[in-house]
Scaffold this motif. Structure first.
Motif, PDB file in Angstrom:
ATOM      1  N   CYS A 579      35.566  47.543  78.167  1.00 32.42           N
ATOM      2  CA  CYS A 579      36.374  47.234  79.343  1.00 32.42           C
ATOM      3  C   CYS A 579      37.042  45.886  79.108  1.00 32.42           C
ATOM      4  N   MET A 580      38.359  45.814  79.321  1.00 34.74           N
ATOM      5  CA  MET A 580      39.073  44.563  79.090  1.00 34.74           C
ATOM      6  C   MET A 580      39.903  44.196  80.311  1.00 34.74           C
ATOM      7  N   ASN A 581      39.860  42.915  80.660  1.00 28.99           N
ATOM      8  CA  ASN A 581      40.704  42.374  81.717  1.00 28.99           C
ATOM      9  C   ASN A 581      41.492  41.206  81.150  1.00 28.99           C
ATOM     10  N   ALA A 582      42.778  41.097  81.542  1.00 37.44           N
ATOM     11  CA  ALA A 582      43.640  40.045  81.006  1.00 37.44           C
ATOM     12  C   ALA A 582      44.093  39.109  82.104  1.00 37.44           C
ATOM     13  N   MET A 583      44.450  37.897  81.715  1.00 34.48           N
ATOM     14  CA  MET A 583      44.920  36.891  82.650  1.00 34.48           C
ATOM     15  C   MET A 583      46.266  37.309  83.248  1.00 34.48           C
ATOM     16  N   GLY A 584      46.462  36.980  84.505  1.00 38.60           N
ATOM     17  CA  GLY A 584      47.727  37.278  85.165  1.00 38.60           C
ATOM     18  C   GLY A 584      47.565  38.337  86.240  1.00 38.60           C
ATOM     19  N   LEU A 585      48.539  38.399  87.140  1.00 39.19           N
ATOM     20  CA  LEU A 585      48.475  39.359  88.240  1.00 39.19           C
ATOM     21  C   LEU A 585      48.780  40.776  87.771  1.00 39.19           C
ATOM     22  N   ASN A 586      49.687  40.910  86.799  1.00 38.93           N
ATOM     23  CA  ASN A 586      50.051  42.223  86.280  1.00 38.93           C
ATOM     24  C   ASN A 586      49.981  42.204  84.757  1.00 38.93           C
ATOM     25  N   PRO A 587      48.769  42.147  84.214  1.00 38.22           N
ATOM     26  CA  PRO A 587      48.637  42.042  82.759  1.00 38.22           C
ATOM     27  C   PRO A 587      49.185  43.277  82.057  1.00 38.22           C
ATOM     28  N   GLU A 588      49.773  43.038  80.863  1.00 39.77           N
ATOM     29  CA  GLU A 588      50.308  44.134  80.072  1.00 39.77           C
ATOM     30  C   GLU A 588      49.420  44.351  78.854  1.00 39.77           C
ATOM     31  N   GLU A 589      49.695  45.444  78.130  1.00 45.47           N
ATOM     32  CA  GLU A 589      48.862  45.776  76.975  1.00 45.47           C
ATOM     33  C   GLU A 589      48.967  44.718  75.881  1.00 45.47           C
ATOM     34  N   THR A 591      48.633  41.438  75.267  1.00 46.48           N
ATOM     35  CA  THR A 591      48.092  40.193  75.817  1.00 46.48           C
ATOM     36  C   THR A 591      47.344  39.414  74.749  1.00 46.48           C
ATOM     37  N   ASP A 592      47.268  38.108  74.935  1.00 50.45           N
ATOM     38  CA  ASP A 592      46.385  37.304  74.087  1.00 50.45           C
ATOM     39  C   ASP A 592      45.572  36.333  74.933  1.00 50.45           C
ATOM     40  N   ASN A 593      45.363  36.710  76.201  1.00 48.42           N
ATOM     41  CA  ASN A 593      44.463  35.980  77.096  1.00 48.42           C
ATOM     42  C   ASN A 593      43.634  37.006  77.848  1.00 48.42           C
ATOM     43  N   ALA A 594      42.480  37.342  77.291  1.00 45.88           N
ATOM     44  CA  ALA A 594      41.710  38.450  77.859  1.00 45.88           C
ATOM     45  C   ALA A 594      40.224  38.267  77.617  1.00 45.88           C
ATOM     46  N   SER A 595      39.436  38.967  78.441  1.00 47.88           N
ATOM     47  CA  SER A 595      37.989  39.066  78.253  1.00 47.88           C
ATOM     48  C   SER A 595      37.648  40.521  77.987  1.00 47.88           C
ATOM     49  N   ILE A 596      36.891  40.742  76.914  1.00 41.35           N
ATOM     50  CA  ILE A 596      36.538  42.101  76.497  1.00 41.35           C
ATOM     51  C   ILE A 596      35.028  42.279  76.668  1.00 41.35           C
ATOM     52  N   LEU A 597      34.631  43.290  77.410  1.00 39.48           N
ATOM     53  CA  LEU A 597      33.208  43.623  77.579  1.00 39.48           C
ATOM     54  C   LEU A 597      32.872  44.793  76.674  1.00 39.48           C
ATOM     55  N   LEU A 598      31.780  44.655  75.931  1.00 35.07           N
ATOM     56  CA  LEU A 598      31.349  45.703  75.007  1.00 35.07           C
ATOM     57  C   LEU A 598      29.951  46.196  75.380  1.00 35.07           C
ATOM     58  N   LYS A 599      29.801  47.530  75.465  1.00 36.21           N
ATOM     59  CA  LYS A 599      28.500  48.135  75.725  1.00 36.21           C
ATOM     60  C   LYS A 599      28.048  48.822  74.442  1.00 36.21           C
ATOM     61  N   TYR A 600      26.806  48.552  74.012  1.00 39.32           N
ATOM     62  CA  TYR A 600      26.308  49.080  72.747  1.00 39.32           C
ATOM     63  C   TYR A 600      25.244  50.161  72.948  1.00 39.32           C
ATOM     64  N   GLU A 601      25.049  50.978  71.919  1.00 39.48           N
ATOM     65  CA  GLU A 601      24.075  52.068  71.961  1.00 39.48           C
ATOM     66  C   GLU A 601      22.669  51.569  72.268  1.00 39.48           C
ATOM     67  N   ASN A 602      22.315  50.409  71.733  1.00 40.29           N
ATOM     68  CA  ASN A 602      20.947  49.914  71.914  1.00 40.29           C
ATOM     69  C   ASN A 602      20.788  49.050  73.166  1.00 40.29           C
ATOM     70  N   GLY A 603      21.820  49.031  74.009  1.00 40.65           N
ATOM     71  CA  GLY A 603      21.731  48.267  75.257  1.00 40.65           C
ATOM     72  C   GLY A 603      22.267  46.847  75.181  1.00 40.65           C
ATOM     73  N   THR A 604      22.712  46.429  74.002  1.00 41.60           N
ATOM     74  CA  THR A 604      23.299  45.094  73.868  1.00 41.60           C
ATOM     75  C   THR A 604      24.559  44.979  74.722  1.00 41.60           C
TER      76      THR A 604
END
Length: 706
Positions: A579-589, A591-604
């Motif tokens: 899941c990724m969210n980017a800075m700004g009210l209407n972020p576009e694909e 982007t170089d200002n973003a937070s990326i959430l990663l979910k792993y198989e082992n729960g990490t």
């Protein structure tokens, strides 16, 4: 073929033997017959090259600040390595080329083989030029005359910005090559032209052309002369084509003008502008950019997308054509400007003492009958019976600054290095004792000695070149990313499964000594962990190719993938959702200002903060790992702090991002066999996760990674 280059490190001007370039899509390949030496511009480059380090620094104070900022974050040695690497990259000289088209690239319809053309190509026997920087030469214009096309366009663009009308009085400050052409074009435009220069020969030529030419060294006050000539009104406009560090020129230009006059700068002068000079008369000032609209626009120059003539009447290419038409009709006579004609092999007659040269226009003549070669031998070496023999495709800054120095430490066997133009690969081949330089990377794929191909080109070329290499039964190391689209990735997976060779991607961070230490401290029990990784990536202008989704893929796919792989390495597991969210009210694909959430198989759980809006004085990379009431904090690959670990000690070292370890392990694996240095399924998973990050931003939800 031979090309004139300027060595920025030792100041030498060299005639280098390089491979002939391969014609690219949207380009034409030109065999040069004549080229014109622009003494003003090229003299500055030559003198800069001859300057010592302190003198170079004084000429570029903005670059000095960048160097000091880099020292603060990366340390002295990495910074100095970067500076010297930049100085080791020579400049190709020249931008006024004439010749015959010998090949046309895909998508080029306006030129054919045999056309005589003028372009902004360098002083080189064969040159590959984008179609929008090329113009056909009229039949009654000689090659010598056509060599003035680009110079004329520079002057013409200054005139277009000044927008003179019939009968106006215009002053040209500096009657060098560009100044003389500019003055003559102004005469053709119906203007009264006054020219100033300190060279008696240039004054003589200007007077013969009907220009009111004055040498200030003879005691004439320039401002008072203009005032007298215009009956106290002042000049309607001033075009500055001089090259001088003094601030006096800009002040005098303003004082020459009438009320609401115009000043356009074409040359290079001191610009400490006095507000009073411009304020009282409401004088306008503008700097002219080279040949005209389209200059430095990637879409126009490299991709060949023309501006609609109804909206942009005079592009740089149309300015080229206008100059050629003026020469053809006789309204611009450039023949009197030619001072000397020199064969290419005798180039030092021009460049040997440019500082004291009195030449106005020097023409280089080309008469090579040699069959052009796409590969040149640089160092004689034998590769028979060896494994891990490398062919490198791509000779950019990363190859020069990082890949080659580390391969040299390993004593790797490199048979080829390829670049599209042939120059950069030749320079690097000489510096690092590489056997061959080539402009045709397919020769690498056809050579049975080579069993490992390094691909370090622009991102959009990675997937196709990986596929070609696999089909040629070569193992591949490709700089990240592996691919830009899911379709490209699936094609690579299919071909990889059909071959018995390896694919590795430049995810070097997992090989960094501090990363290895962190992994050892965390253990291998597959316990879920929390990771927070921050990349203070730094600002890159929007027009740089890495932002182009079709060419660079954007910075998330093109660079943040580094940290997806690093998180995977620490987790010992694969990404299942992003899941990724980017800075700004209407972020576009893109982007170089973003937070990326990663979910792993082992729960990490991992969070990657990829930011381009931070201070360059702050550390560029930071990783925090939380596991079983223990914490690891890595700062910029120089420091590691361990909290709660038995026997875990804080570590400090020089910055090491793992490139040497990665290449060392890769070559050993290629020579001796064994498991890939990065499991291919992890490379695929990381690539898919980067695609999923972009898709998540589009859809605003978690995206599963299959």
């Amino acid at each position: 073929m031979k090309q004139i280059i300027q060595d920025l490190k030792n100041g030498e001007t060299i005639l280098e033997e390089v491979p002939v370039p391969m014609v690219k899509s949207g380009h034409v390949l030109i065999k040069t017959t004549k080229s014109l030496v622009s003494l003003g511009t090229e003299r500055m480059l030559v003198e800069f090259g001859k300057a010592n380090f302190i003198q170079k620094a004084r000429q570029q104070p903005d670059k000095v600040k960048m160097v000091l900022d880099k020292v603060k974050t990366d340390g002295l040695k990495p910074t100095m390595d970067a500076v010297f690497n930049k100085l080791n990259q020579p400049l190709p000289l020249g931008y006024c080329n004439v010749g015959e088209v010998v090949a046309v690239g895909r998508g080029v319809t306006e030129f054919k083989v045999g056309d005589r053309v003028a372009s902004n190509g360098n002083h080189v026997e064969y040159v590959n030029v984008p179609k929008n920087l090329v113009a056909k030469i009229p039949d009654n214009v000689t090659d010598e005359e056509a060599a003035f096309t680009v110079i004329g366009s520079i002057g013409l663009q200054g005139i277009r910005l000044l927008n003179p009308t019939f009968g106006e009085t215009i002053v040209v400050v500096g009657l060098g090559l560009i100044g003389l052409v500019t003055a003559e074009l102004l005469l053709a435009n119906g203007c009264n032209v006054i020219g100033f220069d300190f060279d008696p020969e240039k004054i003589r030529i200007a007077k013969e052309k009907g220009i009111v030419a004055i040498n200030p060294a003879e005691g004439t006050d320039q401002v008072k002369f203009v005032e007298s000539y215009t009956n106290g009104i002042g000049a309607d406009g001033v075009i500055i084509t001089a090259s001088n560090k003094s601030n006096e020129i800009i002040s005098q230009s303003a004082n020459m003008c009438r009320k609401r006059g115009r000043v356009v700068l074409v040359g290079v002068i001191g610009l400490d502008i006095s507000r009073a000079d411009f304020y009282e008369k409401e004088i306008s000032f503008q700097v002219s950019c080279s040949y005209g609209p389209g200059r430095y626009d990637e879409e126009y120059e490299q991709k060949g997308n023309d501006y609609p003539i109804g909206y942009v009447r005079w592009t740089e290419k149309r300015n080229f054509e206008a100059i050629l038409t003026a020469i053809s009709k006789g309204t611009l006579d450039v023949k009197p400007l030619i001072t000397e004609r020199i064969p290419l092999q005798e180039y030092q007659k021009i460049y040997g003492d440019m500082k004291n040269s009195r030449s106005i226009a020097s023409i280089l003549e080309y008469d090579s009958t040699e069959i052009p070669k796409s590969t040149v031998s640089v160092t004689q070496k034998s590769f028979e019976g060896k494994k891990g023999v490398i062919g490198i495709v791509g000779a950019g800054n990363f190859t020069s600054s990082t890949i080659l120095p580390n391969l040299k430490k390993i004593n790797a066997d490199i048979k080829y290095i390829a670049s599209s133009g042939g120059l950069s690969s030749t320079i690097m081949a000489k510096r690092h004792s590489i056997a061959n330089s080539t402009s045709n990377y397919k020769e690498i794929l056809e050579d049975n000695d080579v069993d490992l191909v390094f691909i370090t080109t622009q991102h959009n070329m990675h997937a196709s070149m990986v596929l070609e290499s696999l089909k040629a039964s070569k193992s591949v190391f490709v700089e990240k990313p592996l691919a830009l689209t899911g379709i490209e990735l699936e094609e690579i997976i299919t071909e990889y499964n059909a071959q018995s060779v390896n694919v590795s991607v430049g995810f070097n961070r997992r090989f960094a000594p501090l990363a290895k230490k962190m992994k050892k401290l965390l253990g291998s029990d597959n316990t879920p962990i929390n990771i927070v990784a921050t990349m203070n990536a730094g600002f890159i202008p929007a027009d740089v190719w890495v932002h182009d989704m079709e060419v660079g893929g954007g910075r998330i796919i093109g660079e943040a993938c580094h940290y997806i792989d690093l998180c995977t390495y620490f987790a010992g597991s694969k990404v299942t959702a992003v899941c990724m969210n980017a800075m700004g009210l209407n972020p576009e694909e893109n982007t170089d200002n973003a937070s990326i959430l990663l979910k792993y198989e082992n729960g990490t759980n991992a969070v990657i903060n990829y930011f381009a809006n931070g201070s360059k004085a702050y550390s560029k990379e930071r990783v925090e790992v939380y596991s079983q009431e223990r914490t690891l904090i890595m700062d910029n690959w120089r420091k590691l702090k361990a909290f709660g670990f038995k026997g875990g000690k804080n570590t400090s070292s020089k910055q090491d991002k793992g490139h040497y370890n990665q290449f060392n392990e890769l070559i050993k694996q290629q020579q001796k066999g064994g498991k890939p240095i990065i499991p291919f399924e992890e490379i695929v998973n990381t690539t898919k996760a980067s695609f999923a990050a972009i898709e998540s931003l589009k859809q605003g939800k978690w995206i599963e990674v299959n």
